[in-house]
Design a protein around this motif. Structure first.
Motif, PDB file in Angstrom:
ATOM      1  N   GLU A  16       0.827  -1.205   0.000  1.00 32.10           N
ATOM      2  CA  GLU A  16       0.000   0.000   0.000  1.00 32.10           C
ATOM      3  C   GLU A  16       0.861   1.254   0.000  1.00 32.10           C
ATOM      4  OE1 GLU A  16      -2.466  -0.366   3.383  1.00 32.10           O
ATOM      5  OE2 GLU A  16      -3.742  -1.957   2.538  1.00 32.10           O
ATOM      6  N   LEU A  17       1.974   1.226   0.748  1.00 40.24           N
ATOM      7  CA  LEU A  17       2.871   2.374   0.775  1.00 40.24           C
ATOM      8  C   LEU A  17       3.512   2.608  -0.584  1.00 40.24           C
ATOM      9  CD1 LEU A  17       4.264   4.585   2.423  1.00 40.24           C
ATOM     10  CD2 LEU A  17       6.018   2.908   3.065  1.00 40.24           C
ATOM     11  N   LEU A  18       3.940   1.527  -1.231  1.00 43.48           N
ATOM     12  CA  LEU A  18       4.526   1.661  -2.565  1.00 43.48           C
ATOM     13  C   LEU A  18       3.508   2.182  -3.565  1.00 43.48           C
ATOM     14  CD1 LEU A  18       6.713  -1.585  -2.768  1.00 43.48           C
ATOM     15  CD2 LEU A  18       7.503   0.777  -2.518  1.00 43.48           C
ATOM     16  N   ALA A  19       2.270   1.697  -3.479  1.00 44.04           N
ATOM     17  CA  ALA A  19       1.221   2.191  -4.375  1.00 44.04           C
ATOM     18  C   ALA A  19       0.961   3.668  -4.138  1.00 44.04           C
ATOM     19  CB  ALA A  19      -0.061   1.381  -4.171  1.00 44.04           C
ATOM     20  N   LEU A  20       0.956   4.092  -2.855  1.00 45.36           N
ATOM     21  CA  LEU A  20       0.751   5.504  -2.537  1.00 45.36           C
ATOM     22  C   LEU A  20       1.890   6.362  -3.072  1.00 45.36           C
ATOM     23  CD1 LEU A  20      -0.846   7.713  -1.091  1.00 45.36           C
ATOM     24  CD2 LEU A  20       0.398   7.134   1.005  1.00 45.36           C
ATOM     25  N   VAL A  24       1.689   9.349  -5.831  1.00 40.04           N
ATOM     26  CA  VAL A  24       2.205  10.699  -5.569  1.00 40.04           C
ATOM     27  C   VAL A  24       3.232  11.101  -6.622  1.00 40.04           C
ATOM     28  CG1 VAL A  24       3.536  12.089  -3.938  1.00 40.04           C
ATOM     29  CG2 VAL A  24       1.718  10.591  -3.105  1.00 40.04           C
ATOM     30  N   ALA A  25       4.116  10.158  -6.985  1.00 37.91           N
ATOM     31  CA  ALA A  25       5.126  10.457  -8.007  1.00 37.91           C
ATOM     32  C   ALA A  25       4.482  10.765  -9.351  1.00 37.91           C
ATOM     33  CB  ALA A  25       6.093   9.278  -8.142  1.00 37.91           C
ATOM     34  N   CYS A  26       3.462   9.993  -9.720  1.00 37.77           N
ATOM     35  CA  CYS A  26       2.760  10.261 -10.982  1.00 37.77           C
ATOM     36  C   CYS A  26       2.075  11.626 -10.954  1.00 37.77           C
ATOM     37  CB  CYS A  26       1.740   9.158 -11.247  1.00 37.77           C
ATOM     38  SG  CYS A  26       2.464   7.553 -11.633  1.00 37.77           S
ATOM     39  N   SER A  27       1.501  11.976  -9.819  1.00 39.66           N
ATOM     40  CA  SER A  27       0.836  13.278  -9.705  1.00 39.66           C
ATOM     41  C   SER A  27       1.842  14.415  -9.833  1.00 39.66           C
ATOM     42  CB  SER A  27       0.103  13.370  -8.364  1.00 39.66           C
ATOM     43  OG  SER A  27      -0.865  12.355  -8.244  1.00 39.66           O
ATOM     44  N   ILE A  28       3.003  14.257  -9.193  1.00 40.50           N
ATOM     45  CA  ILE A  28       4.032  15.300  -9.287  1.00 40.50           C
ATOM     46  C   ILE A  28       4.531  15.434 -10.719  1.00 40.50           C
ATOM     47  CG2 ILE A  28       6.361  15.922  -8.556  1.00 40.50           C
ATOM     48  CD1 ILE A  28       5.748  14.639  -5.855  1.00 40.50           C
ATOM     49  N   LEU A  29       4.765  14.290 -11.381  1.00 42.72           N
ATOM     50  CA  LEU A  29       5.226  14.340 -12.772  1.00 42.72           C
ATOM     51  C   LEU A  29       4.184  14.985 -13.672  1.00 42.72           C
ATOM     52  CD1 LEU A  29       6.950  10.845 -13.182  1.00 42.72           C
ATOM     53  CD2 LEU A  29       8.044  13.091 -13.085  1.00 42.72           C
ATOM     54  N   ALA A  30       2.897  14.665 -13.449  1.00 45.84           N
ATOM     55  CA  ALA A  30       1.837  15.269 -14.256  1.00 45.84           C
ATOM     56  C   ALA A  30       1.791  16.781 -14.040  1.00 45.84           C
ATOM     57  CB  ALA A  30       0.488  14.637 -13.910  1.00 45.84           C
ATOM     58  N   ALA A  31       1.937  17.217 -12.767  1.00 44.88           N
ATOM     59  CA  ALA A  31       1.930  18.655 -12.483  1.00 44.88           C
ATOM     60  C   ALA A  31       3.121  19.354 -13.138  1.00 44.88           C
ATOM     61  CB  ALA A  31       1.942  18.875 -10.972  1.00 44.88           C
ATOM     62  N   LEU A  32       4.286  18.724 -13.064  1.00 42.65           N
ATOM     63  CA  LEU A  32       5.468  19.309 -13.704  1.00 42.65           C
ATOM     64  C   LEU A  32       5.305  19.376 -15.221  1.00 42.65           C
ATOM     65  CD1 LEU A  32       8.350  17.626 -11.649  1.00 42.65           C
ATOM     66  CD2 LEU A  32       7.552  19.996 -11.512  1.00 42.65           C
TER      67      LEU A  32
END
Length: 661
Positions: A16-20, A24-32
């Protein structure tokens, strides 16, 4: 035991931690990525325009290459010709705007007279307009200094208070020279010229290095099937080129028709409005309406009456629907491959990022993303989000509607499917496969008894809604325009398509087959088996062989003796699960005790991916007379058992042999 439980719990926590963290990493990359698109729009907009232009100019370059023209020369020639046309249109637009700006005072006076004439019939409106004009004049009038209404003192002379008035000083710049005038003229043009130069360079290099860019995209996609990915991307590029070129030609035709029509009506700057209509038509849904607003406003301002406005409305209402409803479907199909929600969302997104140019580029850019999603496995999510194809497969949609208790919607989609295929094709390839999905959920305890009963009731109502449909392949009918039904049609394999089977007449049947329900369908174990039996009974009725259905508990020792087998010629045991041969054998044994020896017992095992060898083993284990794995195959066996000889199967498709034990 507690140690094992603790390890399992720790493993789940880590997952679950890895999925979270991944989310989060995908969201940051999308925002960037979005931030880069916004702040780097001065670079990305020319690149996007260059990519789209390369799709449009690709086919002409290919034609010149097939005519033995070197690629470099063909690319440079086509790009030079295209941008010459673009610069010519830009010059024409500038001239039209200059002429329109010079005539605006005349149009303003005409509009003022029209409004004054419209308000003349109403005294209240006229007085209100006069009052507003008088108030505006009072507000614009400069305030007078009551203390300064006397004699005006001389500059530099002392006033009444004894102070000396200041002498005004005016600083004048020297007249600009020729170099300064040239700089003032060129400065506004530097940014557009630089953007145009970047676009030209990118278009040339994209067209010249087309195969190299394709290979790099394949490497980024990381596909293991190189041949299929290459063919898919080449096909996608050709489809996009045809789509954009056709859309450009259609929009240009629309602009020419609008410009010619406005010129005939007498609207000033008709060429400008024709070009604007062609460009704005790239904007989905509202582009045509926006392009019509300017000529309509100008028609109201130019004409003292209202006839010019009326004819302009007629022009747009006549040309627009003809282009969208007749010409476009003939040119490149009914749809661009985008869902309506995706079109609106993409228009909003790209407009927020890049302004008006983003609104024009929104649909072409999203089409490119959807095509990439359909051909590149790692980008499949783009097709799911933006594409117009159903997110679920037809069997999944059928299963979902039965779960939701919506058989009416399912029947409507089935009727769309039946415009092109037969009833048995839909039952086998969509409905039965949907029930197989339900059986898989039931097998892993994800579907309780109440939901299985709900699915059975929904399937019964669904079959009742299709009771007037026959099992024939439509001829001479227009194909369905429903996206979900069209996807279901594509799932039907060629091997599942056969010629029409005539409806059996009761007088042509043997005597023991002429009862009200010679076909007796029994559910094997669950309500899902009963739902499959309902589908087979409906198909049997469509062929002229009456059928009735009994639930699974009718096979119990206490209830089987109460069944009425009068007029029954064949019994079909319906199973969706092939993993219970013992239950099949006991069911057949109980039926043998109650039925006459002449009655045929057929095992209908509708399990997924059941081959002929396994089916024959199940038939032998259950001691059944015949066995079938599909509804159509079972229906053909019933016809053969009834002595019906008019079975017309196409060459290459073997009719299953009727083997009675």
């Amino acid at each position: 035991m507690s140690l094992i439980t603790r390890k399992v719990s720790t493993g789940r926590t880590m997952d679950e931690l890895l999925a979270l963290l991944s989310a989060v990493a995908c969201s940051i990359l999308a925002a960037l990525f979005i931030a880069a698109l916004y702040f780097g729009r001065e670079i990305f907009v020319p690149i996007a325009l260059a990519i789209l232009l390369s799709f449009v100019l690709g086919p002409p370059v290919g034609l010149l290459q097939r005519a033995r023209v070197p690629r470099s020369l063909a690319v440079v020639g086509i790009v030079f010709l295209a941008f010459s046309v673009i610069f010519g249109l830009g010059t024409l637009i500038a001239n039209q705007l200059t002429q329109l700006a010079g005539d605006l005072p005349v149009y303003q006076s005409t509009m003022r007279e029209k409004v004054r004439g419209a308000t003349a019939s109403s005294g209240t409106l006229e007085r209100a307009a006069d009052m507003l004009q008088e108030l505006s004049r009072e507000l614009d009038r400069p305030k007078e200094d009551k203390s300064a209404r006397g004699a005006i003192p001389r500059l530099g002379a002392p006033n009444a208070a004894g102070t000396t008035l200041p002498i005004p000083v005016e600083v004048r710049q020297p007249d600009p020279g020729a170099l300064e005038n040239l700089r003032t003229l060129i400065a506004p043009l530097l940014n557009p010229l630089a953007t145009t130069g970047i676009i030209i360079i990118f278009v040339i290099f994209i067209l010249i290095q087309r195969e190299d860019l394709r290979n790099r995209l394949i490497r980024l996609a990381g596909s293991h099937d190189l041949q299929r990915t290459t063919a898919a991307l080449d096909d996608a590029a050709k489809r996009l080129s045809r789509l954009f070129l056709a859309q450009l030609m259609i929009n240009a035709t629309f602009g020419v028709l609008i410009g010619a029509g406005l010129s005939f009506i007498g609207i000033p700057s008709a060429i400008l409005w024709g070009i604007l209509a062609a460009v704005l038509r790239f904007v989905p849904y509202i582009g045509t309406a926006i392009s019509a607003a300017f000529p309509l406003a100008l028609a109201a301002a130019v004409d003292p009456g209202w006839s010019m406005l009326a004819w302009t409305i007629v022009l747009f209402l006549g040309v627009g629907p003809i282009i969208s409803q007749v010409v476009e479907p003939l040119a490149y199909g009914q749809s661009t491959g985008l869902s309506p929600v995706a079109i609106v969302a993409s228009a909003t997104f790209w407009t927020a990022l890049w302004g008006p140019i983003g609104l024009v580029l929104a649909t072409p850019l999203t089409v490119c993303l959807v095509v990439l999603g359909r051909h590149v496995e790692r980008l499949e999510f783009l097709d799911v989000i933006f594409g117009d194809r159903p997110a679920l497969s037809p069997p999944e949609m059928f299963y979902q509607r039965m779960l939701a208790g919506d058989p009416i919607e399912a029947a409507g989609k089935a009727e769309e499917f039946l415009k092109e295929k037969s009833l048995s094709s839909y039952f086998d390839e969509v409905a039965l496969r949907g029930l197989q999905l339900a059986q898989a959920d039931a097998k892993r305890d994800a579907l309780d008894q109440a939901r299985m009963t709900k699915i059975r009731d929904a399937v019964t109502e669904f079959a009742s809604d299709l009771s007037t449909q026959d099992d024939s392949i439509p001829e001479g009918t227009s194909p369905t325009m429903d996206a979900e039904a069209a996807a279901a049609v594509e799932t039907v394999p060629d091997a599942a398509i056969s010629s029409n089977l005539p409806v059996v007449q009761k007088a042509d049947l043997p005597l023991h087959w002429q009862g009200e329900a010679p076909v007796f369908c029994l559910a094997g174990r669950t309500p899902l088996d009963e739902a499959a039996a309902v589908l087979f009974a409906q198909l049997s009725n469509a062929h002229g062989l009456g059928a009735r259905v009994e639930p699974a508990d009718a096979l119990s020792s206490s209830k089987i003796v109460q069944l009425d087998f009068t007029g029954v010629a064949i019994v079909c045991l319906s199973y969706l699960d092939a993993g219970s041969p013992a239950h099949m054998r006991y069911s057949v044994r109980r039926l043998r005790r109650q039925l006459p020896k002449a009655t045929i017992v057929m095992l209908g095992c509708w399990a997924e991916n059941l081959d002929k060898e396994t089916l024959e083993e199940l038939r032998e284990a259950a001691k059944a007379d015949i066995a079938a794995a599909t509804l159509r195959e079972a229906m053909m066996m019933c016809r053969m058992a009834a002595g019906v000889e008019e079975i017309d199967e196409p060459p290459g498709r073997a009719t299953p042999a009727l083997k009675i034990a």
